[in-house]
Motif scaffolding. Structure first.
Motif, mmCIF file in Angstrom:
data_model
loop_
_atom_site.group_PDB
_atom_site.id
_atom_site.type_symbol
_atom_site.label_atom_id
_atom_site.label_comp_id
_atom_site.label_asym_id
_atom_site.label_seq_id
_atom_site.Cartn_x
_atom_site.Cartn_y
_atom_site.Cartn_z
ATOM 1 N N HIS A 146 -28.875 -60.526 -62.288
ATOM 2 C CA HIS A 146 -29.154 -60.294 -63.704
ATOM 3 C C HIS A 146 -30.165 -61.338 -64.142
ATOM 4 N N ASP B 266 -29.993 -63.763 -66.785
ATOM 5 C CA ASP B 266 -29.677 -64.989 -67.532
ATOM 6 C C ASP B 266 -30.490 -66.146 -66.977
ATOM 7 N N HIS C 26 -30.240 -68.049 -63.703
ATOM 8 C CA HIS C 26 -30.400 -67.286 -62.452
ATOM 9 C C HIS C 26 -31.861 -66.991 -62.129
ATOM 10 N N HIS D 138 -21.505 -58.035 -68.594
ATOM 11 C CA HIS D 138 -21.976 -59.418 -68.791
ATOM 12 C C HIS D 138 -23.412 -59.374 -69.303
ATOM 13 N N ASP E 122 -22.475 -62.921 -62.020
ATOM 14 C CA ASP E 122 -21.550 -63.564 -62.960
ATOM 15 C C ASP E 122 -20.394 -62.647 -63.340
ATOM 16 N N ARG F 168 -24.261 -58.889 -74.470
ATOM 17 C CA ARG F 168 -22.949 -58.805 -73.809
ATOM 18 C C ARG F 168 -22.184 -57.620 -74.389
HETATM 19 ZN ZN LIG Z 1 -25.003 -64.681 -66.485
#
Ligand SMILES: [Zn+2]
Length: 253
Positions: free
Chosen positions: A69, A71, A74, A126, A145, A159
């Motif tokens: 993903h 975020d 990452h 998430h 995650d 989210r």
């Molecule tokens: Zn995340």
């Protein structure tokens, strides 16, 4: 380095099995999965490093990058790759990387590394386009995650707690069907067993029906004042009550 800069974490390479390596940056880990013909890099960490040099210390094979993903913890170092595979629902969140050519991956797509095949499992919740990667022969799941002891971040934009719960239930059924026995999360303890899915599901249930009370999360930074920590069993989730549901200390006379 000035103290005003974001906290820096040291980086170390950890060999977790004969083909699974972690690039561990303390609060998050990326993975390098090494097959007979290719390697797959899964995520790119939180702090700036020469990630290509770290990968080369593990393998000389050609490397493909796939993001679980988008975020920010990452995708540091993403600009060291010319291209990356990511779920299309994450693309709007990756506009700060115009130099990277993105390819779409969806449920059922797979990466054949030679002797190891990683198959994409859609895991929305998430983030809208979160994915996990399943190696069916060894029955291991790289969960991004979505599955970890957490605390899993479920507050803020993008989210979706209900979709997250649906994803957890689907993964729990896959584990019950014997599709995977071991989970490699990007955060906290690694590896973990699929039994923590029951804790994560009961935690989301407690959040959604109000039966679990949150505790102050102690997170710093703008927009995090109302985030609370919800816990069930070994797992935790950071979540924020909608404004209308927060206790008001105003008295109306
Ligand atoms: Zn995340």
């Amino acid at each position: 380095m000035s103290e005003s800069k974001a906290k820096q974490f040291s980086t170390r390479i950890e060999k977790l099995s004969d083909w699974i390596y972690a690039i561990d940056q303390q609060m998050v880990r990326a993975f390098v999965l090494v097959g007979e013909k290719r390697a797959l890099c899964v995520d790119t960490g939180v702090n700036p490093i020469d990630i290509q040099a770290h990968i080369r210390s593990i393998t000389d094979l050609p490397v493909t990058l796939c993001l679980t993903h988008s975020d920010r913890d990452h995708v540091a170092n993403l600009d060291q790759f010319g291209e990356a595979f990511v779920h299309p629902a994450e693309r709007p969140l990756l506009q700060s990387f115009p130099q990277v050519r993105f390819h779409e991956v969806r449920e059922g797509d797979s990466f054949d590394l030679g002797g190891k095949r990683l198959t994409v499992v859609d895991c929305p919740g998430h983030t809208p386009g979160s994915i996990a990667l399943l190696e069916e022969e060894e029955k291991v799941l790289f969960s991004g995650d979505t599955v970890s002891l957490g605390p899993v971040y479920l507050f803020g934009l993008y989210r979706d707690t209900k979709r997250y719960r649906e994803t957890l239930c689907r993964l729990k059924q896959m584990a019950a069907d014997g599709r995977f026995c071991t989970v490699y999360p990007c955060h906290n303890l690694c590896p973990v067993g699929p039994e923590i899915l029951a804790d994560l599901i009961s935690c989301t249930d407690g959040i959604l029906d109000g039966s679990i009370s949150g505790k102050p999360a102690g997170l710093t930074g703008p927009g995090r004042e109302n985030v609370q920590l919800y816990q069930s069993g070994r797992c935790g989730i950071y979540w924020e009550k909608p404004e209308k549901d927060r206790a008001s200390f105003l008295t109306i006379s």
